[in-house]
Design a protein around this motif. Sequence first.
Motif, PDB file in Angstrom:
ATOM      1  N   GLY A  72      43.207  71.354 -46.568  1.00 16.07           N
ATOM      2  CA  GLY A  72      41.752  71.485 -46.541  1.00 16.07           C
ATOM      3  C   GLY A  72      41.063  70.369 -47.311  1.00 16.07           C
ATOM      4  N   ILE A  73      41.637  70.006 -48.455  1.00 13.24           N
ATOM      5  CA  ILE A  73      41.076  68.912 -49.255  1.00 13.24           C
ATOM      6  C   ILE A  73      41.144  67.600 -48.472  1.00 13.24           C
ATOM      7  N   ALA A  74      42.290  67.362 -47.832  1.00 20.77           N
ATOM      8  CA  ALA A  74      42.463  66.133 -47.045  1.00 20.77           C
ATOM      9  C   ALA A  74      41.462  66.079 -45.893  1.00 20.77           C
ATOM     10  N   ILE A  75      41.234  67.224 -45.266  1.00 22.20           N
ATOM     11  CA  ILE A  75      40.285  67.282 -44.153  1.00 22.20           C
ATOM     12  C   ILE A  75      38.882  66.910 -44.612  1.00 22.20           C
ATOM     13  N   GLN A  76      38.453  67.446 -45.736  1.00 20.91           N
ATOM     14  CA  GLN A  76      37.094  67.156 -46.207  1.00 20.91           C
ATOM     15  C   GLN A  76      36.931  65.686 -46.576  1.00 20.91           C
ATOM     16  N   ASP A  77      37.937  65.099 -47.192  1.00 19.66           N
ATOM     17  CA  ASP A  77      37.841  63.672 -47.511  1.00 19.66           C
ATOM     18  C   ASP A  77      37.902  62.817 -46.250  1.00 19.66           C
ATOM     19  N   ARG A  78      38.751  63.226 -45.308  1.00 19.05           N
ATOM     20  CA  ARG A  78      38.838  62.459 -44.046  1.00 19.05           C
ATOM     21  C   ARG A  78      37.512  62.491 -43.303  1.00 19.05           C
ATOM     22  N   LEU A  79      36.861  63.640 -43.276  1.00 18.93           N
ATOM     23  CA  LEU A  79      35.566  63.747 -42.608  1.00 18.93           C
ATOM     24  C   LEU A  79      34.505  62.934 -43.349  1.00 18.93           C
ATOM     25  N   TRP A  80      34.610  62.866 -44.675  1.00 17.92           N
ATOM     26  CA  TRP A  80      33.669  62.032 -45.434  1.00 17.92           C
ATOM     27  C   TRP A  80      33.786  60.576 -45.004  1.00 17.92           C
ATOM     28  N   HIS A  81      35.028  60.083 -44.875  1.00 16.94           N
ATOM     29  CA  HIS A  81      35.245  58.710 -44.405  1.00 16.94           C
ATOM     30  C   HIS A  81      34.701  58.544 -42.983  1.00 16.94           C
ATOM     31  N   HIS A  82      34.945  59.532 -42.138  1.00 21.91           N
ATOM     32  CA  HIS A  82      34.502  59.478 -40.737  1.00 21.91           C
ATOM     33  C   HIS A  82      32.980  59.453 -40.636  1.00 21.91           C
ATOM     34  N   ASN A  83      32.310  60.250 -41.454  1.00 19.93           N
ATOM     35  CA  ASN A  83      30.855  60.415 -41.330  1.00 19.93           C
ATOM     36  C   ASN A  83      30.052  59.265 -41.910  1.00 19.93           C
ATOM     37  N   ARG A  84      30.660  58.455 -42.751  1.00 15.67           N
ATOM     38  CA  ARG A  84      29.903  57.449 -43.504  1.00 15.67           C
ATOM     39  C   ARG A  84      29.107  56.505 -42.606  1.00 15.67           C
ATOM     40  N   GLY A  85      29.705  56.107 -41.486  1.00 11.91           N
ATOM     41  CA  GLY A  85      29.025  55.136 -40.624  1.00 11.91           C
ATOM     42  C   GLY A  85      28.244  55.745 -39.487  1.00 11.91           C
ATOM     43  N   LEU A  86      28.021  57.062 -39.516  1.00 15.59           N
ATOM     44  CA  LEU A  86      27.376  57.739 -38.395  1.00 15.59           C
ATOM     45  C   LEU A  86      25.994  58.254 -38.770  1.00 15.59           C
ATOM     46  N   LEU A  87      25.155  58.385 -37.742  1.00 15.55           N
ATOM     47  CA  LEU A  87      23.876  59.062 -37.941  1.00 15.55           C
ATOM     48  C   LEU A  87      24.142  60.532 -38.245  1.00 15.55           C
ATOM     49  N   GLU A  88      23.185  61.173 -38.890  1.00 13.71           N
ATOM     50  CA  GLU A  88      23.382  62.560 -39.307  1.00 13.71           C
ATOM     51  C   GLU A  88      23.703  63.477 -38.128  1.00 13.71           C
ATOM     52  N   ASP A  89      23.046  63.258 -36.992  1.00 13.54           N
ATOM     53  CA  ASP A  89      23.272  64.121 -35.823  1.00 13.54           C
ATOM     54  C   ASP A  89      24.671  63.964 -35.240  1.00 13.54           C
ATOM     55  N   ASP A  90      25.336  62.854 -35.551  1.00 12.79           N
ATOM     56  CA  ASP A  90      26.678  62.607 -35.011  1.00 12.79           C
ATOM     57  C   ASP A  90      27.784  62.989 -35.984  1.00 12.79           C
ATOM     58  N   GLN A  91      27.429  63.384 -37.195  1.00 13.58           N
ATOM     59  CA  GLN A  91      28.442  63.699 -38.200  1.00 13.58           C
ATOM     60  C   GLN A  91      29.065  65.076 -37.964  1.00 13.58           C
ATOM     61  N   ILE A  92      30.249  65.260 -38.537  1.00 14.76           N
ATOM     62  CA  ILE A  92      30.958  66.533 -38.443  1.00 14.76           C
ATOM     63  C   ILE A  92      31.173  67.073 -39.856  1.00 14.76           C
ATOM     64  N   HIS A  93      30.687  68.294 -40.094  1.00 16.79           N
ATOM     65  CA  HIS A  93      30.872  68.958 -41.387  1.00 16.79           C
ATOM     66  C   HIS A  93      31.522  70.321 -41.129  1.00 16.79           C
ATOM     67  N   VAL A  94      32.611  70.596 -41.819  1.00 16.59           N
ATOM     68  CA  VAL A  94      33.350  71.834 -41.572  1.00 16.59           C
ATOM     69  C   VAL A  94      33.480  72.658 -42.838  1.00 16.59           C
ATOM     70  N   ARG A  95      33.778  73.952 -42.649  1.00 16.73           N
ATOM     71  CA  ARG A  95      34.130  74.868 -43.738  1.00 16.73           C
ATOM     72  C   ARG A  95      35.625  75.131 -43.660  1.00 16.73           C
ATOM     73  N   VAL A  96      36.268  75.242 -44.807  1.00 17.84           N
ATOM     74  CA  VAL A  96      37.701  75.549 -44.852  1.00 17.84           C
ATOM     75  C   VAL A  96      37.909  76.743 -45.779  1.00 17.84           C
ATOM     76  N   ALA A  97      38.569  77.778 -45.281  1.00 18.33           N
ATOM     77  CA  ALA A  97      38.862  78.976 -46.078  1.00 18.33           C
ATOM     78  C   ALA A  97      40.347  79.297 -45.994  1.00 18.33           C
ATOM     79  N   VAL A  98      40.928  79.702 -47.140  1.00 17.92           N
ATOM     80  CA  VAL A  98      42.371  79.943 -47.211  1.00 17.92           C
ATOM     81  C   VAL A  98      42.638  81.299 -47.860  1.00 17.92           C
ATOM     82  N   ASN A  99      43.582  82.037 -47.279  1.00 20.05           N
ATOM     83  CA  ASN A  99      44.087  83.280 -47.881  1.00 20.05           C
ATOM     84  C   ASN A  99      45.595  83.305 -47.687  1.00 20.05           C
ATOM     85  N   VAL A 100      46.276  84.197 -48.388  1.00 22.46           N
ATOM     86  CA  VAL A 100      47.716  84.312 -48.256  1.00 22.46           C
ATOM     87  C   VAL A 100      48.094  85.789 -48.269  1.00 22.46           C
ATOM     88  N   GLY A 101      49.128  86.146 -47.510  1.00 24.58           N
ATOM     89  CA  GLY A 101      49.584  87.534 -47.479  1.00 24.58           C
ATOM     90  C   GLY A 101      50.570  87.762 -46.358  1.00 24.58           C
TER      91      GLY A 101
END
Length: 458
Positions: A72-101
């Motif tokens: 999840g951490i890697a995904i958020q940083d990767r998306l930050w790199h991806h979004n840097r050169g894009l207009l706001e409408d073209d950016q991708i922002h995601v939520r990541v949630a984790v549980n175990v059981g």
Amino acid sequence: MKTANLAIVFTDIKGFTERTSRQTLEENQRLLQVHEALLAPLFKAFGGRIIKSIGDAFLVTFESPTQAVLSGIAIQDRLWHHNRGLLEDDQIHVRVAVNVGEVRVESNDIFGEPVNIAARVEGITDADEVFFTEAVYLSMNKAEVPSQEVGAFELKGIPGKIRVFRVPRAPYRVLAPAPDAVLPAPEEASSLPPYGNLALSRVPDSGLDLAVLGQRAAVVGAVVGQGAVAVGQRAAAGAVVVSQRAAAGAVAVRQRATVLGKQARTATDALWARTYAKLPPAITSKVSSTVAGWAVCALLLAVVLLGGALLVNGGGPAMRAIRDVEHATGAEKLTRANEARRLIKLEDEDERNYLDGRLDEALGSMTTAMGFYKKAVREDGSDRAASRLISLLKHEQCGVRVSAAEALASLRLESARGPLKTLADDGGPNEGSGGVLGFGACDSKKAAQSALKRLAAN
């Protein structure tokens, strides 16, 4: 009944439903393709198994809760790199949630309360964040993953309160900094990814050096392109010289023919005049025209060589960028695709549909590419798009050939009649692929035959 103790990850795109309401179908498909290409490799890099992908949402399982949070951490940083050169409408922002059981595993699906809890936590997770439950916090390696408690929440359908944690933003400090410690200035911190590439740096080919690689590739491409043009220009210049000499030779043939009856200046002139005078008029005219023909051929050679050099050089910045996409993989492919889209927008309007089709083809989205090619032919009168559709009749995938035949038939392109007849007679590789027990199998020969009938009905 098979059970397993697994870490469960849910992700989805912020504002996806609202976004799709203002997008075309092609734009929505492209968004999901980019989203999957960015996230899926990172899930796999940390040992994740994608259970489901429904629209903008992923359900993924991991054997290690630490690896689940790191993904999840890697995904958020990767998306930050991806979004840097894009207009706001073209950016991708995601939520990541984790549980175990402990969950029930049945035919590539999982069930149980841990899954429901993960889904509920995802519902309260903010965009660009990684939230996880107390169960994950207690079982993960805290030396590898920094954490910060968010609070205790009552989640719908879940008894009791669930304590939820998050991964705090970088820079990370377990203890208070030493008096002489130097912290990054605010402007420097804003230029860093939110989690400092903590997890992304562990992934080979994660795309962190894409900017450098892209610059190097651009320099290499420019050098190669300039070299190709230089070679072409030199070859063309040489061909022009040949053509000039050939033309001069043709003139010399005629001039030397007049030497007969005059005083020859040299023995060679005299010999040439006597030999030429003995030839029948039909042959002398052919000799002269043949040499002149050589001149024309030499000029054509010059044009071909120079044109070939221009093709090697790439055929324009957008087309060169699309070729870069064709040869790239993983995260680099998406970065280069974004650059190609930017360059396509700078092209002439009547070229954009064709170039969009080539880009989607480079990304493997053949259905969308066909749509752009058809639009380019109908709206822009693009010969390049028509030629591309015809060339796809020879594609190695049967389904692509079928789609190309149907597109050409709908466009009523007479220029496709010959290639369609060839396909109708000979077929292509992988005929009969797909289907169940022979039903629904791919048949590009039949598609070509059907297309020919529609052309004949014009």
